[in-house]
Design an enzyme around this catalytic site. Structure first.
Site, PDB file in Angstrom:
ATOM      1  N   ASN A  57      13.652   9.874 -21.161  1.00 45.66           N
ATOM      2  CA  ASN A  57      14.248  11.114 -20.656  1.00 45.66           C
ATOM      3  C   ASN A  57      14.901  11.837 -21.830  1.00 45.66           C
ATOM      4  OD1 ASN A  57      13.656  10.990 -17.800  1.00 45.66           O
ATOM      5  ND2 ASN A  57      14.962   9.186 -17.794  1.00 45.66           N
ATOM      6  N   HIS A  72      12.816  -9.448 -14.528  1.00 42.52           N
ATOM      7  CA  HIS A  72      12.317  -9.513 -15.896  1.00 42.52           C
ATOM      8  C   HIS A  72      10.832  -9.184 -15.930  1.00 42.52           C
ATOM      9  CE1 HIS A  72      11.639 -13.626 -14.299  1.00 42.52           C
ATOM     10  NE2 HIS A  72      10.504 -13.552 -14.982  1.00 42.52           N
ATOM     11  N   GLU A 122      10.518 -12.641 -20.269  1.00 43.35           N
ATOM     12  CA  GLU A 122      10.257 -14.081 -20.283  1.00 43.35           C
ATOM     13  C   GLU A 122       8.974 -14.311 -21.062  1.00 43.35           C
ATOM     14  OE1 GLU A 122       9.793 -17.797 -17.127  1.00 43.35           O
ATOM     15  OE2 GLU A 122       9.525 -15.737 -16.420  1.00 43.35           O
TER      16      GLU A 122
END
Length: 131
Positions: A57, A72, A122
């Site tokens: 943005n 995640h 992860e």
């Protein structure tokens, strides 16, 4: 039949985020779509398929509140120990390696790392259900 296409995260600094995902996971920009108020940047691995969409943005300087609903992203690697060492060498501060077990059964070997905006990733050893 539906096919997962991408996941989107909002980032503050496009260059910093692109550099992180390129160095950490080998993702490259496959498309960049600028609009008046924001830019969409699509990243993918060489093999293609699922993409990561970064939304930038324009003019935003305050970090985003990730909230308690975000979990995640997950990536699978050939050698989680080597990736942990490589990411530590790059200064990205991966957390400790974990052998995640259900009783005596190894479910996954993994570690977590945060991207420049604090999103958790992860990194999982390939094998079992994580191909």
């Amino acid at each position: 039949m539906a096919r997962l296409a991408h996941t989107m995260i909002r980032v503050i600094d496009e260059a910093r985020s692109v550099d992180f995902y390129e160095q950490a996971f080998g993702l490259a920009v496959v498309d960049r779509v600028p609009f008046a108020d924001f830019t969409l940047v699509y990243l993918a691995a060489e093999a293609g398929g699922f993409e990561l969409e970064l939304t930038v943005n324009h003019g935003r300087t305050e970090p985003y509140a990730l909230g308690d609903g975000y979990g995640h992203l997950a990536v699978v690697v050939d050698d989680v120990d080597a990736e942990h060492a490589r990411l530590a060498e790059l200064g990205y501060g991966p957390r400790k390696l974990v052998d995640f077990r259900n009783g005596e059964t190894l479910v996954a070997r993994f570690f977590f790392i945060a991207d420049p905006d604090g999103y958790q990733i992860e990194v999982i050893q390939q094998g079992g259900r994580f191909q």
